[in-house]
Design an enzyme around this catalytic site. Structure first.
Site, mmCIF file in Angstrom:
data_model
loop_
_atom_site.group_PDB
_atom_site.id
_atom_site.type_symbol
_atom_site.label_atom_id
_atom_site.label_comp_id
_atom_site.label_asym_id
_atom_site.label_seq_id
_atom_site.Cartn_x
_atom_site.Cartn_y
_atom_site.Cartn_z
ATOM 1 N N LYS A 278 0.846 -1.185 0.000
ATOM 2 C CA LYS A 278 0.000 0.000 0.000
ATOM 3 C C LYS A 278 0.892 1.249 0.000
ATOM 4 C CE LYS A 278 -4.281 1.623 2.121
ATOM 5 N NZ LYS A 278 -5.287 1.432 3.183
ATOM 6 N N GLU A 361 -19.724 -4.200 10.968
ATOM 7 C CA GLU A 361 -20.601 -3.382 11.798
ATOM 8 C C GLU A 361 -21.688 -4.192 12.494
ATOM 9 O OE1 GLU A 361 -18.542 -0.743 8.967
ATOM 10 O OE2 GLU A 361 -19.590 -2.662 8.772
ATOM 11 N N ARG A 389 -25.281 -1.471 7.880
ATOM 12 C CA ARG A 389 -25.010 -2.909 7.852
ATOM 13 C C ARG A 389 -25.362 -3.584 9.177
ATOM 14 N NH1 ARG A 389 -20.062 -1.675 4.325
ATOM 15 N NH2 ARG A 389 -18.872 -1.254 6.196
#
Length: 618
Positions: A278, A361, A389
């Site tokens: 990344k 979540e 969610r």
């Protein structure tokens, strides 16, 4: 090189050396673009070679590429004819920061949230089979998508489906742990060589034509699998029914293309495990990928962005730290958004009371219910559009038992450049619909401090605080403990609002006063359960109600106020409910978006003039 690439087809005539040069140019172009527009930088820098390889092997105008955590899509957009528009990235009327099918046929599916790509891709693969069509379907996961339970539901079904489907796991250190040891590295290098795939393909074809060859192939495959499990710890995907390929060096165009071609030829569920870095190619992002995950405009040479201003998220985190210092029951929960929700310092000060559950979540809400049931006070800080969610768990695992769990609903209302997938326009309705839920809407930093203390230390059931992204405005007062407050006396029209929309209403009231219209301004502090008495008392005097709010129209506070008006038998001379309507709002600055839907001060003045005098504000 980049000037020669007008579509993915142009990649197929490039040499290996030219592709390497192109990747370097793409990184430079990304830096130049995102440093001006802001956006998701580190994840896109890490996915350059992978995206180039995908477009070299597949035709995304026909094949379907489904992104997971769609902010990895910038290189994809550049390579699919949108390079000249990238200066408008995340701007009003410009290129979206996430895949958007209405923007290009190459964008197969909207992708602003996480963990759904395998499920979506499997649906597309099954549609392809039923319709007897011929195209490839790929799901590209990354940035922690595997921490979400939906990803495993999709993988479980896809592996058992026997549908030709390629799942690419972009493992940039944010999702699963790396394999360790010399044997795993050696096996990985063998499995990603072109000669290995050629041998395996020819072997399968030979066995398919020999008498008894299929049985011999299955026998050998079982022996190989047993031996592999002795030396190769990651067989979970193969146990699910996938052919596992990798790990593959995600910055080697040659190995990526070879592996993807083999995955395409297998014509079955395949998981390609790609290892990427990344932030690759930009030292500041390599050394601190979290900081450069999502950035505002910054200076490329120094990596420094503009001075960060105080915001609601930071105030929330600071206040929670202060409260937790005096009460050991208080715990903080986040779903992979510790820094974004202001909990970074809490995690350092109280590491044993800080829980990051990943992109999960639903799990976070259910866990908060368990904590509350056993006497703790969990505080879950979560983006409004991500809390969606966990809606089943909010009802079943928290509200049904009236458990004292606190929800810091960050990014409520319009969030700006992230656009339709991230605007928090539904929470005012979906949280208000839950029995036992108390919902506060602070308009200032001090109100957030006061309401959070009250929610944590004095409430007994589920309670949520909804607050916007960014800073406060003109209104900076604290909370007086009431459900509503009159901010301005008036006789001609009642203006009602909550949260930071009160700033637009106060500005509108000033303009109206200059035009001889005296507006009474009512600020709602608690919008569930709604206590409409102050509003009703005001409109009994004015006879006109205008409500301005930053949410969808259906289920809005304005609609509930109208119900109260009807129940009281009040006859209104004029009524206007201003909201974002029942439509999705795309990217732009918050001020631009408020103006576009008519809920800024100008729009409120216009509405009052129309409803009171039957003419426009001019």
């Amino acid at each position: 090189m980049l000037e020669r690439i007008h579509s993915p087809a142009d990649l197929r005539s490039c040499s290996r050396r030219e592709l390497d040069a192109l990747c370097g140019e793409l990184r430079t172009f990304l830096l130049q673009t995102v440093s001006k527009t802001g956006g998701h930088l580190a994840s896109n820098l890490g996915a350059v070679e992978l995206t180039v390889a995908i477009h070299r092997v597949f035709d995304t105008g026909r094949d379907r590429l489904v992104f997971d955590v769609g902010h990895q899509c910038y290189v994809h957009k550049i390579l699919t004819g949108r390079a000249e528009l990238m200066h408008t990235l995340r701007q009003f009327g410009g290129v979206a920061g996430f895949p958007k099918p209405m923007e290009s046929d190459h964008d197969a599916f909207i992708a602003g949230h996480a963990s759904n790509s395998v499920s979506v891709a499997l649906g597309m693969a099954r549609a392809r089979t039923l319709q007897q069509k011929d195209y490839s379907v790929l799901a590209l996961l990354g940035d922690g998508a595997l921490t979400g339970g939906l990803a495993y539901e999709g993988l479980n079904d896809a592996g058992d489906s026997h549908e030709p489907l390629i799942v690419i796991l972009n493992d940039n250190g944010m999702s699963i742990n790396p394999n360790v040891g010399g044997i795993s590295s050696h096996l990985a290098s063998i499995r990603t060589r072109k000669s290995y795939y050629t041998f395996k393909k020819n072997y399968r074809r030979l066995m398919a034509h020999l008498p008894g060859g299929q049985g011999l192939y299955r026998f050998n495959h079982r022996i190989k699998t047993a031996l592999k499990k002795m030396f190769w710890p990651c067989t979970m995907f193969e146990d699910m029914g996938f052919t596992y390929l990798g790990p593959v060096d995600g910055h080697s165009i040659e190995r990526l293309c070879t592996t993807l071609e083999w995955a395409k030829e297998l014509n079955s569920p395949v998981l390609v495990h790609v290892k990427t870095q990344k932030g690759r190619g930009y030292p500041p992002a390599e050394s601190n990928p979290n900081r450069y995950h999502g950035v505002g405009p910054f200076d490329i040479e120094t990596g420094v962005s503009g001075e960060k201003k105080a915001d609601f998220s930071a105030v929330f985190g600071q206040t929670l730290e202060e409260i937790a210092a005096g009460d050991s029951r208080i715990c903080a929960v986040t779903a992979a958004m510790g820094e974004g929700t202001g909990l970074e310092n809490f995690s350092r000060y109280y590491p044993h009371r800080f829980f990051d559950v990943g992109i999960a979540e639903g799990h976070a809400v259910a866990m908060a219910g368990g904590m509350a049931k056993q006497g703790l006070v969990p505080v879950f800080a979560v983006y409004s559009s991500f809390l969606q969610r966990g809606y089943d768990q909010l009802i079943h695992d928290v509200a049904l038992q009236n458990l004292h769990a606190v929800f810091g609903v960050d990014r409520s209302g319009l969030v700006g450049a992230d656009g339709a997938t991230h605007h928090g326009l539904a929470d005012a309705a979906y949280l208000s619909a839950i029995p036992n839920m108390t919902l506060y809407s602070p308009a200032s930093f001090q109100e957030l401090r006061d309401m959070l203390r009250h929610a944590v230390l004095e409430e007994t059931g589920p309670v949520a605080l909804r607050y916007p992204r960014g800073g406060e405005g003109r209104y900076t007062a604290g909370w007086n403990g009431t459900a509503a407050v009159r901010l301005r006396e008036g006789t001609d029209v009642t203006l009602a609002a909550y949260g930071t929309m009160v700033n637009e209403v106060l500005q509108a009231a000033d303009v109206l006063s200059e035009r001889g219209v005296q507006a009474e301004v009512i600020k709602l502090n608690c919008i569930a359960p709604l206590e409409p008495e102050l509003v009703l008392h005001s409109i009994e005097k004015t006879g006109v109600l205008v409500v301005a709010e930053e949410c969808f129209h259906t289920g809005s506070v304005g609609q509930r106020l109208c119900e109260a008006v009807l129940a009281r038998g009040i006859v209104l001379r004029g009524l206007r409910l201003l909201s974002c309507g029942d439509r999705f709002v795309y990217q732009g600055s918050v001020s631009q978006l408020r103006e576009s839907v008519g809920i800024n001060a100008k729009g409120i003045v216009q509405a009052v003039c129309e409803v009171c005098h039957g003419k426009d504000a001019t």
